[in-house]
Design an enzyme around this catalytic site. Structure first.
Site, mmCIF file in Angstrom:
data_model
loop_
_atom_site.group_PDB
_atom_site.id
_atom_site.type_symbol
_atom_site.label_atom_id
_atom_site.label_comp_id
_atom_site.label_asym_id
_atom_site.label_seq_id
_atom_site.Cartn_x
_atom_site.Cartn_y
_atom_site.Cartn_z
ATOM 1 N N LYS A 228 -15.130 7.964 -3.946
ATOM 2 C CA LYS A 228 -16.314 8.331 -3.093
ATOM 3 C C LYS A 228 -16.737 9.393 -3.294
ATOM 4 O O LYS A 228 -18.020 9.760 -3.724
ATOM 5 C CB LYS A 228 -15.958 8.280 -1.506
ATOM 6 N N THR B 163 -8.778 6.405 -2.065
ATOM 7 C CA THR B 163 -9.961 5.741 -2.335
ATOM 8 C C THR B 163 -11.386 6.853 -1.932
ATOM 9 O O THR B 163 -12.440 6.685 -2.470
ATOM 10 C CB THR B 163 -10.220 4.364 -1.268
ATOM 11 N N LYS C 180 0.374 14.287 1.514
ATOM 12 C CA LYS C 180 -0.922 14.646 1.262
ATOM 13 C C LYS C 180 -1.472 16.113 0.922
ATOM 14 O O LYS C 180 -2.323 16.566 0.372
ATOM 15 C CB LYS C 180 -1.953 13.914 2.122
ATOM 16 N N LYS D 215 -8.870 13.819 5.140
ATOM 17 C CA LYS D 215 -8.191 12.573 5.019
ATOM 18 C C LYS D 215 -7.176 12.714 6.207
ATOM 19 O O LYS D 215 -6.989 13.673 6.650
ATOM 20 C CB LYS D 215 -7.421 12.400 3.576
ATOM 21 N N ARG D 216 -6.587 11.618 6.407
ATOM 22 C CA ARG D 216 -5.268 11.643 7.395
ATOM 23 C C ARG D 216 -4.590 12.992 7.166
ATOM 24 O O ARG D 216 -4.299 13.191 5.824
ATOM 25 C CB ARG D 216 -4.458 10.255 7.465
ATOM 26 N N HIS E 185 0.932 -1.275 0.107
ATOM 27 C CA HIS E 185 -0.213 0.046 0.136
ATOM 28 C C HIS E 185 0.842 1.238 0.044
ATOM 29 O O HIS E 185 0.280 2.415 0.207
ATOM 30 C CB HIS E 185 -0.855 -0.003 1.147
HETATM 31 C C1 T68 Z 1 -3.307 3.892 2.276
HETATM 32 N N1 T68 Z 1 -2.398 3.381 3.293
HETATM 33 C C2 T68 Z 1 -2.416 4.519 1.037
HETATM 34 N N2 T68 Z 1 -1.626 2.993 5.524
HETATM 35 O O1 T68 Z 1 -2.027 5.599 1.662
HETATM 36 C C3 T68 Z 1 -3.708 4.813 0.207
HETATM 37 N N3 T68 Z 1 0.338 2.325 7.201
HETATM 38 O O2 T68 Z 1 -3.032 5.272 -1.112
HETATM 39 C C4 T68 Z 1 -4.690 3.642 -0.194
HETATM 40 O O3 T68 Z 1 -5.641 4.095 -1.183
HETATM 41 C C5 T68 Z 1 -4.964 2.939 0.906
HETATM 42 O O4 T68 Z 1 -3.863 2.729 1.866
HETATM 43 C C6 T68 Z 1 -5.876 1.718 0.540
HETATM 44 O O5 T68 Z 1 -4.943 0.824 -0.531
HETATM 45 C C7 T68 Z 1 -2.900 3.570 4.731
HETATM 46 O O6 T68 Z 1 -3.857 3.712 4.871
HETATM 47 C C8 T68 Z 1 -2.060 3.085 6.727
HETATM 48 O O7 T68 Z 1 -3.194 3.538 7.352
HETATM 49 C C9 T68 Z 1 -0.937 2.550 7.604
HETATM 50 C C10 T68 Z 1 -1.326 1.906 8.775
HETATM 51 C C11 T68 Z 1 -0.159 1.565 9.651
HETATM 52 C C12 T68 Z 1 1.116 1.356 9.155
HETATM 53 C C13 T68 Z 1 1.255 1.864 7.813
#
Ligand code: T68
Length: 842
Positions: A683, A679, A574, A568-569, A375
């Site tokens: 939405k 994602t 970002k 978003k986070r 990811h």
């Molecule tokens: C997200 N990753 C991607 N990680 O940033 C996003 N990481 O682009 C993508 O759409 C989504 O994954 C689904 O594929 C994350 O959300 C984390 O939350 C995370 C958590 C713990 C450690 C590392």
């Protein structure tokens, strides 16, 4: 059959009295009242909304568990291959609304609750989000569960039952404050399985010896045991009786409540401490997204969850009495990122140490079983564990990792005998001080398929971080499965009016199971009546959000203004900082405008939301700046409705359901090549919003599907990022002049004490501008001006949004899950017979 094992007379009794769940409104009301009066021990005189929520949920839960039981029996009897989705995060949100819609009984519930004196919206609102995740990765897992059940795949999710999910965010004086999220006070959606308990071992040491026939035996001895207790959450499919299972593990001390020996010998404190140490394992979700910090407790969580899940999976397989070689024909395990990678090692350990298989035979089974989804390409997010830490906690696993690495490197050496550096580059063990285990490399070596989550991202991992592995294993091991979202929650549930309008034009709610049917909407892009209704729905959704903004922030926003949303986070990659700098630029521009010019400008509401990891100082500073800019702009009478700046507290799944349908434009503006997919971009477009974005992640595929006239793209391309960064460091770095003006304003103290924001401006001015904010700023501002212009032509704008929605079919998580099933898992759906379908009112 399953039933054949039960003698005839008992079987008849069981059948006669089997639970069936309500279908009619009358039965629903009877169930609610029964739960209020008996389960909750209340009466109509003291049934508040909380109690009504509890009772309605229990009524639906009973229904779900009946279908859950039947689904499990059907899947056991069919004896086919199952999918196991291992994820350390499941960001589920609320369950009641989803359950009502998926079983098709929301109208029944609405009328029933109204008959009992409650408004369904108020009841739904009582539920606490199940927030066992950080962001995109966890929400993806939740969308996948919905699709797996809706498509009738025999599938289980496995995760951890955190006592505390992601923290609740409060904004105090413009700063983020974290408050613990204790969500388990009342959770009707889980079933404790006190009979499904697994002993999990930690620490200790490995004793090796040769048995009678000279075989090397390894025994993992000593250390400590913690118990894993299963909690099951039913996952109802949409418009199907299939109800799958999400099994979450909770940790408990092996000695029960207390160690009685210690207790009786007067060592009360240490017996309580032991218990608390065990329970700490599943106590809290790590609140970092896209960052790994290598803490021992995190590794403990990973092994605890992986070992319990594999024990469960292997036990289920052994009941079929098949040969071990058939394991990969019965079991597909998907690793959601590297967090569950120890599962590879644990299965190998089970097969060789506990089941007595030969190494090669076992390893063949292991690699056929696992698939790994990556990811991220961000270096700080790639998991590494220190060898001494792993040696101490999991001594036998470390030995197996070394052996896996040895055989792997030997095979690489045979294939590429002249390339000495290649060996150290691809080694699972990094020769640093201390040595580190590279989890992504272990996951690649231990899986038969590796996938990225959008086309650009899948290409990037093949050409950058995993390049050597493509050369070693060949390109076919690496593939792409572009992410998707469930249209049930993200359209039908979040935007019921739009869903209804679409249903009326596409021949019913079939589009919710076959999202390509949205294509039908293209016929209506010029239909006046349709466009009017479409626009009215968007306006109503904006009014709903405006109310939420008013009650949570006290700020009045005009629903006729352009709603520009970035939720978003919070993360530097970002680029929320670029957004807020753009807002400041807009503020300065408005202040300098003549009244005539002001009349031509479309009023805007800039809306932000998202959590910063508690230890991520820069992200917290971005939140602080947004709030301070809001405080200044929102009370500036000279600007009025032309600009409002809102920070929405505690962004989560249930708030997203209000926010997403209300956007005119949303921002997906990561530095090119950094956002694996995204994602929420999907939405927002699915709900009739346009997007402003960079050529990154799934934005690229969204553009391809909806057409480049329907999206506002800007900024540098991924292929140029490296050169630009290099130029910043080694060339002369001149900042964009508009950005310089923004910085001057910040430094003047217009938005409060400027020293607070020194790190933010400094990262760009003095520290190489790693995320290329300055390089993209001009393009961003210009594109925002294009958004302003386009919004003035409402008729064309609406056509663009309709055209976009019509072309979003590809982004259903159903499509995505079918791709995994075909190209990675090799599993088939198991459709229930039609006559067993529950009373679906559609
Ligand atoms: C997200 N990753 C991607 N990680 O940033 C996003 N990481 O682009 C993508 O759409 C989504 O994954 C689904 O594929 C994350 O959300 C984390 O939350 C995370 C958590 C713990 C450690 C590392």
């Amino acid at each position: 059959s399953v039933e054949a094992s039960i003698p005839e007379p008992q079987r008849a009794a069981w059948k006669k009295f089997q639970a069936n769940g309500f279908i009619s409104q009358e039965d629903f009301e009877r169930e609610v009242v029964r739960h209020v009066e008996t389960t909750l021990a209340r009466s109509m005189f003291n049934c508040d909304e909380t109690a009504a929520y509890a009772a309605a949920s229990l009524a639906f839960r009973d229904r779900l568990i009946t279908e859950w039981n039947r689904t499990q029996q059907r899947q056991t009897f069919a004896d086919g291959k199952r999918v196991y989705y291992l994820s350390l995060e499941f960001l589920m949100g609320r369950a009641l609304d989803n359950a009502m819609l998926n079983v098709g009984l929301k109208d029944v519930a609405k009328n029933g609750l109204s008959d009992l004196g409650f408004r369904i919206e108020d009841i739904i609102d009582q539920e606490h989000d199940a927030a066992l995740g950080n962001g995109g990765l966890g929400r993806l897992a939740a969308c996948f569960l919905d699709s797996l059940a809706s498509l009738n795949y025999p599938a289980w999710g496995y995760g951890l039952r955190y006592r505390y999910g992601i923290f609740k965010q409060e904004i105090v004086d413009g700063y983020q404050v974290e408050v613990p999220d204790y969500w388990l006070d009342f959770n009707p959606w889980e079933f404790p399985r006190h009979d499904v308990v697994v002993d999990i071992q930690f620490y200790g040491n490995v004793r090796k010896y040769q048995d009678e026939v000279g075989k090397q035996i390894a025994v993992w001895e000593g250390g400590e045991i913690v118990k894993a207790v299963a909690y099951d959450v039913p996952i109802p499919g949409f418009d199907t009786p299939t109800t799958n299972n999400l099994r979450l593990w909770s940790s408990k001390a092996a000695s029960g409540e207390f160690d009685f020996q210690k207790f009786n010998s007067g060592d009360y404190e240490s017996s309580v401490a032991d218990q608390q140490r065990a329970e700490t394992i599943s106590a809290v979700l790590y609140p970092n997204d896209n960052l790994e910090r290598g803490k021992e407790l995190r590794l403990k969580q990973q092994y605890f969850w992986v070992a319990a899940s594999l024990y469960d999976i292997v036990r289920r397989f052994k009941k079929t009495k098949r040969a071990w070689a058939e394991f990969p024909e019965q079991v597909a395990i998907q690793l959601n990122d590297t967090h569950p990678t120890l599962a590879v090692v644990e299965l190998q350990r089970i097969l060789i140490d506990l089941e007595g298989l030969e190494w090669d035979e076992a390893w063949t089974i292991v690699t056929k079983t696992f698939g790994y989804t990556n990811h991220t390409v961000l270096p700080e997010a790639l998991e590494k564990w220190s060898v001494p830490l792993m040696q101490n906690l999991l001594p036998r696993h470390l030995q197996i990792i070394y052996e896996v690495n040895l055989y792997f490197l030997q095979s690489v050496e045979r294939k590429f005998p002249k390339e000495r550096e290649l060996l150290s580059r691809v080694s699972i063990i990094e020769e640093s001080q201390p040595k580190m285990v590279r989890m992504a490399y272990l996951a690649i070596v231990g899986s038969h398929k590796v996938n990225g989550v959008a086309e650009l991202h899948s290409d990037l991992i093949k050409t950058t971080i995993f390049k050597d592995f493509v050369k070693i294993f060949g390109p076919d091991k690496f593939t792409n499965v572009t992410n998707g979202i469930t249209p049930r929650r993200w359209l039908h549930q979040a935007n019921p009016r739009l869903s209804e309008l679409i249903a009326s034009k596409t021949g019913g709610i079939g589009f919710l199971k076959d999202l390509n049917l949205l294509n039908e909407l293209e016929k209506y892009v010029d239909d006046k009546e349709f466009k009017k209704e479409w626009a009215e729905i968007k306006y109503a959704n904006k009014v709903r959000l405006a109310k939420h903004i008013k009650t949570t922030t006290g700020v009045t926003v005009n629903p006729a203004a352009l709603f520009d949303i970035q939720v978003k986070r919070i993360h530097e990659y970002k680029r929320q900082q670029m957004n807020i700098f753009g807002v400041i630029h807009r503020y300065l521009t408005i202040k300098a405008m003549t009244p005539e010019e002001r009349k031509k400008l479309a009023p805007r509401v800039s809306i932000f939301g998202g959590k910063a990891a508690p230890g991520y100082w820069m992200a917290k500073t971005i939140i602080h700046l947004i709030n301070n800019v809001g405080a200044v702009v929102n009370k500036d009478k000279d600007v009025g409705d032309l600009l409002k700046v809102i920070f929405l507290e505690d962004y989560n799944v249930s708030k997203a359901e209000i926010i997403v349908p209300a956007s005119d434009v949303s921002e997906h503006i990561s530095t090119a090549g950094t956002e694996a997919s995204g994602t929420s971009n999907m939405k927002f477009v699915l709900n009739g919003g346009l997007i402003i974005g960079t050529c990154d992640g799934a934005n690229i595929e969204i553009t391809r599907e909806i057409g480049e006239n329907n999206i506002f793209l800007f900024g540098n391309l991924a292929e140029d990022v490296e050169d630009l960064r290099h130029a910043h460091t080694y060339g002369s770095h001149t900042l964009d002049p508009d950005l310089v003006k923004v910085f001057e304003e910040i430094k003047k103290g217009t938005f409060g004490d400027a020293t607070a924001f020194g790190a933010l401006t400094g990262a760009i001015e003095d520290h190489g501008d790693y995320y290329l904010v300055s390089d993209d700023f001009h393009s961003y501002i210009q594109t925002q001006a294009l958004v302003d212009e386009a919004y003035k032509n409402q008729d064309e704008w609406i056509s663009k949004t309709i055209m976009s929605v019509a072309r979003m079919g590809f982004f259903s998580s159903d499509r995505c899950i079918n791709e995994y099933a075909e190209s990675i898992w090799n599993v088939e759906p198991l459709s229930p017979k039609k006559e067993t379908a529950p009373g679906l009112l559609m």
